[in-house]
Design a protein around this motif. Structure first.
Motif, PDB file in Angstrom:
ATOM      1  N   SER A  26       0.848  -1.199   0.000  1.00 10.51           N
ATOM      2  CA  SER A  26       0.000   0.000   0.000  1.00 10.51           C
ATOM      3  C   SER A  26       0.879   1.243   0.000  1.00 10.51           C
ATOM      4  O   SER A  26       1.539   1.542   0.990  1.00 10.51           O
ATOM      5  N   ASP A  27       0.871   1.954  -1.129  1.00  7.76           N
ATOM      6  CA  ASP A  27       1.650   3.178  -1.247  1.00  7.76           C
ATOM      7  C   ASP A  27       0.807   4.363  -0.802  1.00  7.76           C
ATOM      8  O   ASP A  27      -0.334   4.525  -1.246  1.00  7.76           O
ATOM      9  N   VAL A  28       1.386   5.181   0.069  1.00 10.05           N
ATOM     10  CA  VAL A  28       0.717   6.379   0.566  1.00 10.05           C
ATOM     11  C   VAL A  28       1.542   7.585   0.121  1.00 10.05           C
ATOM     12  O   VAL A  28       2.732   7.664   0.403  1.00 10.05           O
ATOM     13  N   TYR A  29       0.887   8.508  -0.570  1.00  5.76           N
ATOM     14  CA  TYR A  29       1.554   9.693  -1.110  1.00  5.76           C
ATOM     15  C   TYR A  29       1.191  10.888  -0.238  1.00  5.76           C
ATOM     16  O   TYR A  29       0.006  11.138   0.022  1.00  5.76           O
ATOM     17  N   LYS A  30       2.227  11.594   0.194  1.00  4.24           N
ATOM     18  CA  LYS A  30       2.034  12.709   1.111  1.00  4.24           C
ATOM     19  C   LYS A  30       2.721  13.961   0.586  1.00  4.24           C
ATOM     20  O   LYS A  30       3.713  13.879  -0.137  1.00  4.24           O
ATOM     21  N   VAL A  31       2.186  15.091   1.007  1.00  2.70           N
ATOM     22  CA  VAL A  31       2.830  16.383   0.804  1.00  2.70           C
ATOM     23  C   VAL A  31       2.846  17.056   2.174  1.00  2.70           C
ATOM     24  O   VAL A  31       1.824  17.112   2.856  1.00  2.70           O
ATOM     25  N   GLN A  32       4.025  17.481   2.599  1.00  2.00           N
ATOM     26  CA  GLN A  32       4.191  18.084   3.923  1.00  2.00           C
ATOM     27  C   GLN A  32       3.564  17.203   5.014  1.00  2.00           C
ATOM     28  O   GLN A  32       2.857  17.678   5.888  1.00  2.00           O
ATOM     29  N   HIS A  33       3.793  15.909   4.917  1.00  2.00           N
ATOM     30  CA  HIS A  33       3.346  14.902   5.892  1.00  2.00           C
ATOM     31  C   HIS A  33       1.829  14.740   5.968  1.00  2.00           C
ATOM     32  O   HIS A  33       1.314  14.176   6.928  1.00  2.00           O
ATOM     33  N   LYS A  34       1.126  15.216   4.950  1.00  2.00           N
ATOM     34  CA  LYS A  34      -0.327  15.040   4.874  1.00  2.00           C
ATOM     35  C   LYS A  34      -0.656  14.165   3.668  1.00  2.00           C
ATOM     36  O   LYS A  34      -0.224  14.434   2.550  1.00  2.00           O
ATOM     37  N   MET A  35      -1.434  13.127   3.889  1.00  2.00           N
ATOM     38  CA  MET A  35      -1.788  12.185   2.843  1.00  2.00           C
ATOM     39  C   MET A  35      -2.753  12.822   1.844  1.00  2.00           C
ATOM     40  O   MET A  35      -3.737  13.449   2.231  1.00  2.00           O
ATOM     41  N   PHE A  36      -2.442  12.637   0.544  1.00  2.00           N
ATOM     42  CA  PHE A  36      -3.379  13.087  -0.483  1.00  2.00           C
ATOM     43  C   PHE A  36      -3.781  11.958  -1.442  1.00  2.00           C
ATOM     44  O   PHE A  36      -4.709  12.126  -2.232  1.00  2.00           O
ATOM     45  N   ALA A  37      -3.123  10.800  -1.355  1.00  2.00           N
ATOM     46  CA  ALA A  37      -3.505   9.673  -2.213  1.00  2.00           C
ATOM     47  C   ALA A  37      -2.925   8.372  -1.667  1.00  2.00           C
ATOM     48  O   ALA A  37      -1.905   8.378  -0.974  1.00  2.00           O
ATOM     49  N   VAL A  54      -5.549  -5.365 -10.946  1.00  2.00           N
ATOM     50  CA  VAL A  54      -6.129  -4.031 -11.063  1.00  2.00           C
ATOM     51  C   VAL A  54      -5.807  -3.277  -9.768  1.00  2.00           C
ATOM     52  O   VAL A  54      -6.014  -3.807  -8.667  1.00  2.00           O
ATOM     53  N   PHE A  55      -5.308  -2.051  -9.904  1.00  2.00           N
ATOM     54  CA  PHE A  55      -4.965  -1.251  -8.738  1.00  2.00           C
ATOM     55  C   PHE A  55      -6.062  -0.240  -8.454  1.00  2.00           C
ATOM     56  O   PHE A  55      -6.833   0.140  -9.339  1.00  2.00           O
ATOM     57  N   TRP A  56      -6.139   0.153  -7.185  1.00  2.00           N
ATOM     58  CA  TRP A  56      -7.111   1.129  -6.726  1.00  2.00           C
ATOM     59  C   TRP A  56      -6.385   2.362  -6.229  1.00  2.00           C
ATOM     60  O   TRP A  56      -5.346   2.254  -5.570  1.00  2.00           O
ATOM     61  N   LEU A  57      -6.942   3.508  -6.547  1.00  2.00           N
ATOM     62  CA  LEU A  57      -6.382   4.802  -6.163  1.00  2.00           C
ATOM     63  C   LEU A  57      -7.395   5.521  -5.287  1.00  2.00           C
ATOM     64  O   LEU A  57      -8.540   5.709  -5.692  1.00  2.00           O
ATOM     65  N   ASN A  58      -6.982   5.913  -4.085  1.00  2.00           N
ATOM     66  CA  ASN A  58      -7.822   6.745  -3.219  1.00  2.00           C
ATOM     67  C   ASN A  58      -7.361   8.184  -3.342  1.00  2.00           C
ATOM     68  O   ASN A  58      -6.159   8.461  -3.260  1.00  2.00           O
ATOM     69  N   VAL A  59      -8.321   9.101  -3.523  1.00  2.00           N
ATOM     70  CA  VAL A  59      -8.020  10.534  -3.587  1.00  2.00           C
ATOM     71  C   VAL A  59      -9.043  11.311  -2.772  1.00  2.00           C
ATOM     72  O   VAL A  59     -10.206  10.911  -2.666  1.00  2.00           O
ATOM     73  N   LYS A  60      -8.570  12.422  -2.207  1.00  2.00           N
ATOM     74  CA  LYS A  60      -9.479  13.333  -1.504  1.00  2.00           C
ATOM     75  C   LYS A  60     -10.306  14.084  -2.535  1.00  2.00           C
ATOM     76  O   LYS A  60      -9.837  14.324  -3.650  1.00  2.00           O
ATOM     77  N   CYS A  61     -11.510  14.467  -2.145  1.00  2.00           N
ATOM     78  CA  CYS A  61     -12.327  15.258  -3.061  1.00  2.00           C
ATOM     79  C   CYS A  61     -13.385  16.038  -2.290  1.00  2.00           C
ATOM     80  O   CYS A  61     -13.673  15.752  -1.129  1.00  2.00           O
ATOM     81  N   ASP A  62     -13.910  17.022  -2.959  1.00  3.55           N
ATOM     82  CA  ASP A  62     -15.015  17.800  -2.412  1.00  3.55           C
ATOM     83  C   ASP A  62     -16.194  16.847  -2.196  1.00  3.55           C
ATOM     84  O   ASP A  62     -16.499  16.034  -3.078  1.00  3.55           O
ATOM     85  N   LYS A 102      -6.051  12.243 -13.758  1.00  9.83           N
ATOM     86  CA  LYS A 102      -5.064  13.290 -13.447  1.00  9.83           C
ATOM     87  C   LYS A 102      -5.734  14.475 -12.750  1.00  9.83           C
ATOM     88  O   LYS A 102      -5.182  15.038 -11.814  1.00  9.83           O
ATOM     89  N   LYS A 103      -6.930  14.837 -13.196  1.00  9.25           N
ATOM     90  CA  LYS A 103      -7.657  15.930 -12.548  1.00  9.25           C
ATOM     91  C   LYS A 103      -7.992  15.577 -11.107  1.00  9.25           C
ATOM     92  O   LYS A 103      -7.861  16.405 -10.205  1.00  9.25           O
ATOM     93  N   PHE A 104      -8.410  14.336 -10.869  1.00  9.15           N
ATOM     94  CA  PHE A 104      -8.727  13.908  -9.501  1.00  9.15           C
ATOM     95  C   PHE A 104      -7.485  13.984  -8.609  1.00  9.15           C
ATOM     96  O   PHE A 104      -7.561  14.403  -7.453  1.00  9.15           O
ATOM     97  N   ILE A 105      -6.340  13.577  -9.146  1.00  7.12           N
ATOM     98  CA  ILE A 105      -5.090  13.653  -8.390  1.00  7.12           C
ATOM     99  C   ILE A 105      -4.731  15.111  -8.121  1.00  7.12           C
ATOM    100  O   ILE A 105      -4.374  15.468  -6.992  1.00  7.12           O
ATOM    101  N   ASP A 106      -4.849  15.953  -9.137  1.00 10.28           N
ATOM    102  CA  ASP A 106      -4.557  17.384  -8.968  1.00 10.28           C
ATOM    103  C   ASP A 106      -5.447  18.000  -7.894  1.00 10.28           C
ATOM    104  O   ASP A 106      -4.979  18.753  -7.036  1.00 10.28           O
ATOM    105  N   ASP A 107      -6.730  17.674  -7.957  1.00 11.57           N
ATOM    106  CA  ASP A 107      -7.679  18.224  -6.984  1.00 11.57           C
ATOM    107  C   ASP A 107      -7.349  17.754  -5.568  1.00 11.57           C
ATOM    108  O   ASP A 107      -7.384  18.539  -4.617  1.00 11.57           O
ATOM    109  N   SER A 108      -7.032  16.478  -5.413  1.00 12.20           N
ATOM    110  CA  SER A 108      -6.705  15.930  -4.103  1.00 12.20           C
ATOM    111  C   SER A 108      -5.470  16.616  -3.526  1.00 12.20           C
ATOM    112  O   SER A 108      -5.455  17.025  -2.362  1.00 12.20           O
ATOM    113  N   TYR A 109      -4.453  16.739  -4.344  1.00 10.97           N
ATOM    114  CA  TYR A 109      -3.215  17.411  -3.933  1.00 10.97           C
ATOM    115  C   TYR A 109      -3.524  18.847  -3.495  1.00 10.97           C
ATOM    116  O   TYR A 109      -3.081  19.305  -2.448  1.00 10.97           O
ATOM    117  N   GLN A 110      -4.317  19.550  -4.301  1.00 10.36           N
ATOM    118  CA  GLN A 110      -4.608  20.956  -4.012  1.00 10.36           C
ATOM    119  C   GLN A 110      -5.442  21.115  -2.742  1.00 10.36           C
ATOM    120  O   GLN A 110      -5.245  22.071  -1.984  1.00 10.36           O
TER     121      GLN A 110
END
Length: 128
Positions: A26-37, A54-62, A102-110
């Motif tokens: 399970s890969d966890v992607y963080k920015v400034q120690h906060k998970m975004f994916a 098949v892989f699954w991607l979790n992203v934050k969203c509105d 890519k948009k979902f990833i961008d939104d989650s990161y932002q």
């Protein structure tokens, strides 16, 4: 998008680093120690057209957008093992277009970056 192309895109975001706090799978992607994916192998036995897992991607969203996306795509589900109001799981089975992922990833990161303290945002801006 496959696992590698999603991983590469996630890693391209400024200040991103990869951790594996839950397991080697399970890969966890963080920015400034906060998970975004998160990116991980989906349900056991689920294979793509090349007989690859098949892989699954979790992203934050509105929260409102999360519901709309779940209605629009069968392979977008409430966040698996996440807050189902704030996270979506994208099953990377080829049914969601690459530009949308890519948009979902961008939104989650932002979303995460927008909620960082000012000093951390400025540090990220210097990386760009």
């Amino acid at each position: 998008m496959n696992k590698q192309s999603v991983h590469d895109y996630l890693q391209s975001k400024p200040g991103t680093f990869l951790t594996q706090p839950f397991s080697q799978d399970s890969d966890v992607y963080k920015v400034q120690h906060k998970m975004f994916a998160t990116l991980y192998e989906g349900k056991e036995g689920q294979l793509d057209e090349n007989n690859e897992p098949v892989f699954w991607l979790n992203v934050k969203c509105d929260p409102d957008e999360a519901l709309i996306l779940r209605d629009k795509y069968e392979s977008i589900l409430p966040g698996y093992h996440m807050n189902k109001r704030l996270w979506n799981t994208i099953v990377l089975d080829g049914t969601v277009p690459e530009d949308e992922i890519k948009k979902f990833i961008d939104d989650s990161y932002q979303i995460v970056v927008d909620n960082l303290p000012t000093a951390q945002k400025e540090a990220l801006a210097n990386l760009s």
